[in-house]
Scaffold this motif. Sequence first.
Motif, PDB file in Angstrom:
ATOM      1  N   ASP A   1       0.846  -1.185   0.000  1.00 25.08           N
ATOM      2  CA  ASP A   1       0.000   0.000   0.000  1.00 25.08           C
ATOM      3  C   ASP A   1       0.889   1.245   0.000  1.00 25.08           C
ATOM      4  OD1 ASP A   1      -2.750   1.300   0.703  1.00 25.08           O
ATOM      5  OD2 ASP A   1      -1.323   2.078   2.189  1.00 25.08           O
TER       6      ASP A   1
ATOM      7  N   LYS B   1       0.887  -1.777   9.283  1.00 28.78           N
ATOM      8  CA  LYS B   1      -0.015  -1.934   8.141  1.00 28.78           C
ATOM      9  C   LYS B   1       0.574  -2.886   7.095  1.00 28.78           C
ATOM     10  CE  LYS B   1      -3.143   0.879   5.387  1.00 28.78           C
ATOM     11  NZ  LYS B   1      -3.550   2.228   5.002  1.00 28.78           N
TER      12      LYS B   1
ATOM     13  N   GLN C   1      -0.918  -6.488   5.897  1.00 30.06           N
ATOM     14  CA  GLN C   1      -1.120  -6.825   4.487  1.00 30.06           C
ATOM     15  C   GLN C   1      -0.510  -8.193   4.190  1.00 30.06           C
ATOM     16  OE1 GLN C   1       0.564  -3.998   1.708  1.00 30.06           O
ATOM     17  NE2 GLN C   1      -0.288  -5.043  -0.066  1.00 30.06           N
TER      18      GLN C   1
END
Length: 103
Positions: A81, A92, A96
Amino acid sequence: MEKINILLVCNAGMSTSLLIEKIKQAAEGKGMVADVDARPVDDIASNVEGRNVVLLGPQVRFKLRQVKEIVEDKIPVDVIDMSAYGTMNGEKVLQQAITLVSK
């Protein structure tokens, strides 16, 4: 203790060193071990063995199809991302990777 083995793919393996540390810290916070290595695109074929997931830095997202061909659908591959990469959000990026492995 749960372990995840992540290969990060970037241009030269430099910009991801901080992200590697952030991912490892996020994993420790979850009671996991993250084995994370960064390699340039050209070194993927000799570095996918034993990996759970391959994540490409946004700057090499144009190589996604090539990387998928190299791993032959044996392990999940995706592009990190962009906002998570830009802010070096290890939590994050780790999430993922976990999500991709869980599919």
